[in-house]
Design a protein around this motif. Sequence first.
Motif, PDB file in Angstrom:
ATOM      1  N   ALA A 163       0.850  -1.186   0.000  1.00 17.97           N
ATOM      2  CA  ALA A 163       0.000   0.000   0.000  1.00 17.97           C
ATOM      3  C   ALA A 163       0.889   1.240   0.000  1.00 17.97           C
ATOM      4  CB  ALA A 163      -0.902  -0.005   1.229  1.00 17.97           C
ATOM      5  N   VAL A 164       0.429   2.288  -0.670  1.00 13.83           N
ATOM      6  CA  VAL A 164       1.203   3.531  -0.731  1.00 13.83           C
ATOM      7  C   VAL A 164       0.314   4.731  -0.428  1.00 13.83           C
ATOM      8  CG1 VAL A 164       2.858   2.644  -2.421  1.00 13.83           C
ATOM      9  CG2 VAL A 164       0.860   3.873  -3.213  1.00 13.83           C
ATOM     10  N   ASN A 165       0.938   5.763   0.127  1.00 12.72           N
ATOM     11  CA  ASN A 165       0.338   7.087   0.242  1.00 12.72           C
ATOM     12  C   ASN A 165       1.270   8.030  -0.496  1.00 12.72           C
ATOM     13  OD1 ASN A 165      -1.718   6.153   1.853  1.00 12.72           O
ATOM     14  ND2 ASN A 165      -0.942   7.050   3.743  1.00 12.72           N
ATOM     15  N   ILE A 166       0.694   8.962  -1.253  1.00  7.39           N
ATOM     16  CA  ILE A 166       1.493   9.932  -1.996  1.00  7.39           C
ATOM     17  C   ILE A 166       0.990  11.323  -1.637  1.00  7.39           C
ATOM     18  CG2 ILE A 166       2.205  10.752  -4.273  1.00  7.39           C
ATOM     19  CD1 ILE A 166       1.722   7.901  -5.313  1.00  7.39           C
ATOM     20  N   ALA A 167       1.915  12.196  -1.252  1.00  6.87           N
ATOM     21  CA  ALA A 167       1.582  13.574  -0.917  1.00  6.87           C
ATOM     22  C   ALA A 167       2.486  14.492  -1.729  1.00  6.87           C
ATOM     23  CB  ALA A 167       1.776  13.823   0.579  1.00  6.87           C
ATOM     24  N   ALA A 168       1.971  15.661  -2.084  1.00  9.32           N
ATOM     25  CA  ALA A 168       2.758  16.589  -2.883  1.00  9.32           C
ATOM     26  C   ALA A 168       2.714  17.979  -2.266  1.00  9.32           C
ATOM     27  CB  ALA A 168       2.228  16.631  -4.311  1.00  9.32           C
ATOM     28  N   SER A 169       3.852  18.651  -2.323  1.00 11.56           N
ATOM     29  CA  SER A 169       3.959  20.046  -1.912  1.00 11.56           C
ATOM     30  C   SER A 169       4.641  20.776  -3.065  1.00 11.56           C
ATOM     31  CB  SER A 169       4.769  20.156  -0.625  1.00 11.56           C
ATOM     32  OG  SER A 169       6.121  19.838  -0.859  1.00 11.56           O
ATOM     33  N   PRO A 170       4.723  22.098  -3.006  1.00  7.85           N
ATOM     34  CA  PRO A 170       5.408  22.813  -4.097  1.00  7.85           C
ATOM     35  C   PRO A 170       6.879  22.425  -4.251  1.00  7.85           C
ATOM     36  CG  PRO A 170       4.081  24.343  -2.809  1.00  7.85           C
ATOM     37  CD  PRO A 170       4.071  23.024  -2.078  1.00  7.85           C
ATOM     38  N   GLU A 171       7.509  21.934  -3.179  1.00 10.14           N
ATOM     39  CA  GLU A 171       8.930  21.601  -3.234  1.00 10.14           C
ATOM     40  C   GLU A 171       9.221  20.149  -3.590  1.00 10.14           C
ATOM     41  OE1 GLU A 171       7.616  23.056  -0.293  1.00 10.14           O
ATOM     42  OE2 GLU A 171       8.017  25.034  -1.135  1.00 10.14           O
ATOM     43  N   GLN A 172       8.310  19.221  -3.242  1.00 18.37           N
ATOM     44  CA  GLN A 172       8.628  17.806  -3.407  1.00 18.37           C
ATOM     45  C   GLN A 172       7.374  16.941  -3.428  1.00 18.37           C
ATOM     46  OE1 GLN A 172      10.990  17.639   0.147  1.00 18.37           O
ATOM     47  NE2 GLN A 172       9.430  16.480   1.275  1.00 18.37           N
ATOM     48  N   VAL A 173       7.601  15.665  -3.786  1.00 21.67           N
ATOM     49  CA  VAL A 173       6.557  14.643  -3.726  1.00 21.67           C
ATOM     50  C   VAL A 173       7.052  13.596  -2.732  1.00 21.67           C
ATOM     51  CG1 VAL A 173       5.303  12.861  -5.002  1.00 21.67           C
ATOM     52  CG2 VAL A 173       5.814  15.047  -6.105  1.00 21.67           C
ATOM     53  N   ASP A 174       6.205  13.264  -1.754  1.00 25.25           N
ATOM     54  CA  ASP A 174       6.536  12.258  -0.747  1.00 25.25           C
ATOM     55  C   ASP A 174       5.735  11.002  -1.028  1.00 25.25           C
ATOM     56  OD1 ASP A 174       8.191  13.563   1.612  1.00 25.25           O
ATOM     57  OD2 ASP A 174       6.749  15.066   0.915  1.00 25.25           O
ATOM     58  N   VAL A 175       6.429   9.875  -1.110  1.00 29.87           N
ATOM     59  CA  VAL A 175       5.787   8.581  -1.314  1.00 29.87           C
ATOM     60  C   VAL A 175       6.074   7.735  -0.077  1.00 29.87           C
ATOM     61  CG1 VAL A 175       5.646   6.527  -2.777  1.00 29.87           C
ATOM     62  CG2 VAL A 175       6.131   8.766  -3.810  1.00 29.87           C
ATOM     63  N   PHE A 176       5.014   7.260   0.559  1.00 31.83           N
ATOM     64  CA  PHE A 176       5.137   6.401   1.732  1.00 31.83           C
ATOM     65  C   PHE A 176       4.672   5.011   1.327  1.00 31.83           C
ATOM     66  CE2 PHE A 176       4.528  10.694   3.244  1.00 31.83           C
ATOM     67  CZ  PHE A 176       5.497  10.819   4.219  1.00 31.83           C
ATOM     68  N   VAL A 177       5.560   4.036   1.434  1.00 36.60           N
ATOM     69  CA  VAL A 177       5.281   2.664   1.036  1.00 36.60           C
ATOM     70  C   VAL A 177       5.220   1.820   2.310  1.00 36.60           C
ATOM     71  CG1 VAL A 177       6.048   0.725  -0.368  1.00 36.60           C
ATOM     72  CG2 VAL A 177       6.563   3.067  -1.095  1.00 36.60           C
ATOM     73  N   PHE A 178       4.061   1.216   2.560  1.00 37.40           N
ATOM     74  CA  PHE A 178       3.851   0.448   3.786  1.00 37.40           C
ATOM     75  C   PHE A 178       4.177  -1.015   3.520  1.00 37.40           C
ATOM     76  CE2 PHE A 178       1.204   4.191   3.754  1.00 37.40           C
ATOM     77  CZ  PHE A 178       1.617   4.808   4.931  1.00 37.40           C
ATOM     78  N   ALA A 179       5.394  -1.403   3.903  1.00 33.40           N
ATOM     79  CA  ALA A 179       5.908  -2.735   3.580  1.00 33.40           C
ATOM     80  C   ALA A 179       6.688  -3.281   4.766  1.00 33.40           C
ATOM     81  CB  ALA A 179       6.787  -2.660   2.338  1.00 33.40           C
ATOM     82  N   SER A 180       5.968  -3.697   5.786  1.00 33.36           N
ATOM     83  CA  SER A 180       6.644  -4.214   6.974  1.00 33.36           C
ATOM     84  C   SER A 180       7.241  -5.592   6.708  1.00 33.36           C
ATOM     85  CB  SER A 180       5.662  -4.293   8.144  1.00 33.36           C
ATOM     86  OG  SER A 180       4.645  -5.221   7.854  1.00 33.36           O
ATOM     87  N   GLY A 181       8.279  -5.890   7.450  1.00 37.89           N
ATOM     88  CA  GLY A 181       8.897  -7.205   7.370  1.00 37.89           C
ATOM     89  C   GLY A 181       9.803  -7.406   6.180  1.00 37.89           C
ATOM     90  N   LEU A 182      10.208  -6.330   5.515  1.00 41.43           N
ATOM     91  CA  LEU A 182      11.098  -6.459   4.361  1.00 41.43           C
ATOM     92  C   LEU A 182      12.515  -6.106   4.749  1.00 41.43           C
ATOM     93  CD1 LEU A 182       9.017  -4.768   1.536  1.00 41.43           C
ATOM     94  CD2 LEU A 182       9.301  -7.186   1.967  1.00 41.43           C
ATOM     95  N   ASP A 183      13.461  -6.713   4.063  1.00 45.36           N
ATOM     96  CA  ASP A 183      14.854  -6.357   4.218  1.00 45.36           C
ATOM     97  C   ASP A 183      15.121  -5.200   3.257  1.00 45.36           C
ATOM     98  OD1 ASP A 183      17.594  -6.113   4.276  1.00 45.36           O
ATOM     99  OD2 ASP A 183      17.998  -8.202   3.712  1.00 45.36           O
ATOM    100  N   PRO A 184      15.467  -4.001   3.770  1.00 46.95           N
ATOM    101  CA  PRO A 184      15.682  -2.854   2.877  1.00 46.95           C
ATOM    102  C   PRO A 184      16.767  -3.099   1.827  1.00 46.95           C
ATOM    103  CG  PRO A 184      15.931  -2.206   5.200  1.00 46.95           C
ATOM    104  CD  PRO A 184      15.660  -3.665   5.166  1.00 46.95           C
ATOM    105  N   GLU A 185      17.689  -4.003   2.113  1.00 42.49           N
ATOM    106  CA  GLU A 185      18.738  -4.318   1.141  1.00 42.49           C
ATOM    107  C   GLU A 185      18.182  -5.044  -0.086  1.00 42.49           C
ATOM    108  OE1 GLU A 185      22.049  -3.456   1.378  1.00 42.49           O
ATOM    109  OE2 GLU A 185      21.415  -2.286   3.124  1.00 42.49           O
TER     110      GLU A 185
END
Length: 147
Positions: free
Chosen positions: A46-68
């Motif tokens: 699942a993702v949430n995406i927010a935008a401001s005049p300076e940037q776009v923020d993407v939040f990815v809800f992925a528990s239990g994953l190895d970031p590598e």
Amino acid sequence: MLDVMSNIEQDLFSQFARLREEMDRMFAAGPAVAGIRSVAAGTYPAVNIAASPEQVDVFVFASGLDPEKLDVSMQQNLLTISGERRAEVPEGAQVYRRERFNGSFRRVMTLPEDVDPDQVEANYKDGVLHIVVKRKEESRPRKIEIH
């Protein structure tokens, strides 16, 4: 005879479970490129995406994953996130219910045209991957002085 019927029932139920998982995977795949508002129900992660005049923020809800083992890439305004999540099952155990996503995933999201693909940062903390994509300098609002 009872033992034979029990084995047949077990095999039948495991075949139905496998078929259900295959169909869930097939229908959840959805389109290869999805905009902010077009995504199939049950899509992982699942993702949430927010935008401001300076940037776009993407939040990815992925528990239990190895970031590598996560792959985040950006080409023009297409953000791609892929990886794999494995749910360990003890050897010899029969799974009766599996509600947590298991397997490979790939999400491709179209971001606004004015994002800068060379200015992307990603951090993974507490099961949330936070991706910040800066907007191009020339597209950011600027104050104009009046003389």
